[in-house]
Design a protein around this motif. Sequence first.
Motif, PDB file in Angstrom:
ATOM      1  N   ASP A   1       0.829  -1.194   0.000  1.00 22.33           N
ATOM      2  CA  ASP A   1       0.000   0.000   0.000  1.00 22.33           C
ATOM      3  C   ASP A   1       0.871   1.253   0.000  1.00 22.33           C
ATOM      4  O   ASP A   1       2.079   1.201   0.244  1.00 22.33           O
ATOM      5  N   THR A   2       0.258   2.381  -0.225  1.00 21.77           N
ATOM      6  CA  THR A   2       0.930   3.672  -0.207  1.00 21.77           C
ATOM      7  C   THR A   2       1.693   3.857   1.096  1.00 21.77           C
ATOM      8  O   THR A   2       1.223   3.463   2.162  1.00 21.77           O
ATOM      9  N   SER A   3       2.884   4.452   1.018  1.00 22.97           N
ATOM     10  CA  SER A   3       3.704   4.665   2.211  1.00 22.97           C
ATOM     11  C   SER A   3       3.897   6.162   2.468  1.00 22.97           C
ATOM     12  O   SER A   3       3.960   6.964   1.544  1.00 22.97           O
ATOM     13  N   THR A   4       4.003   6.497   3.750  1.00 26.90           N
ATOM     14  CA  THR A   4       4.234   7.883   4.161  1.00 26.90           C
ATOM     15  C   THR A   4       5.710   8.100   4.464  1.00 26.90           C
ATOM     16  O   THR A   4       6.462   7.128   4.631  1.00 26.90           O
TER      17      THR A   4
ATOM     18  N   ASN B   1       9.890  12.634  -2.693  1.00 27.08           N
ATOM     19  CA  ASN B   1       8.546  12.624  -3.258  1.00 27.08           C
ATOM     20  C   ASN B   1       8.450  13.675  -4.352  1.00 27.08           C
ATOM     21  O   ASN B   1       9.052  14.735  -4.263  1.00 27.08           O
TER      22      ASN B   1
ATOM     23  N   SER C   1       2.788  12.079  -3.877  1.00 27.40           N
ATOM     24  CA  SER C   1       2.221  11.347  -5.008  1.00 27.40           C
ATOM     25  C   SER C   1       3.056  10.158  -5.459  1.00 27.40           C
ATOM     26  O   SER C   1       2.513   9.116  -5.812  1.00 27.40           O
ATOM     27  N   HIS C   2       4.382  10.285  -5.461  1.00 29.20           N
ATOM     28  CA  HIS C   2       5.237   9.221  -5.999  1.00 29.20           C
ATOM     29  C   HIS C   2       6.635   9.355  -5.413  1.00 29.20           C
ATOM     30  O   HIS C   2       7.201  10.442  -5.371  1.00 29.20           O
TER      31      HIS C   2
ATOM     32  N   ARG D   1       0.920   0.580  -5.687  1.00 27.87           N
ATOM     33  CA  ARG D   1       1.311   1.728  -4.870  1.00 27.87           C
ATOM     34  C   ARG D   1       2.515   1.406  -4.000  1.00 27.87           C
ATOM     35  O   ARG D   1       2.568   1.783  -2.851  1.00 27.87           O
TER      36      ARG D   1
END
Length: 141
Positions: A11-14, A49, A58-59, A99
């Motif tokens: 999943d998306t990471s912070t 990022n 976003s990426h 993601r």
Amino acid sequence: LKDIIKMFGVDTSTNEQLEKWARNKLKIYIQVLMADEINEEIGKLSVINYQESDEKGSHWVAFYNELQSFYFDPFGLEPLPNIPKCMYNSVQVQPYKTRLCGQLCLYFLFKMNMCECDNKEAKFDDIIEEMLDVLWPESLL
């Protein structure tokens, strides 16, 4: 790579997750930056990022900066404009609609940092090839 995906998920990471995973699981220190925070003081192991500090991320991309510099973008895009001159990949390793760019960046930095070889260019190519083998098996092509 499969172990990293199992450990950190897909999943998306912070930025907080990336710093924690790097420090606690991979035992490396990384610098996490937004695009507008890049300067000539960029560290040895950086995850960056595409967005600026006042925007939602976003990426993720990675920058390895030692005697030679290497830029890794999971989508194989050219380096951000304010990245110092470096070698970079032009091959997409991150499958569409996934993601896990942050996880791939951590893996890249971990593998480059662990390499005690003289030929970092060959190691860079090997890491990209390994990611392709794992994430794009021939059965899916």
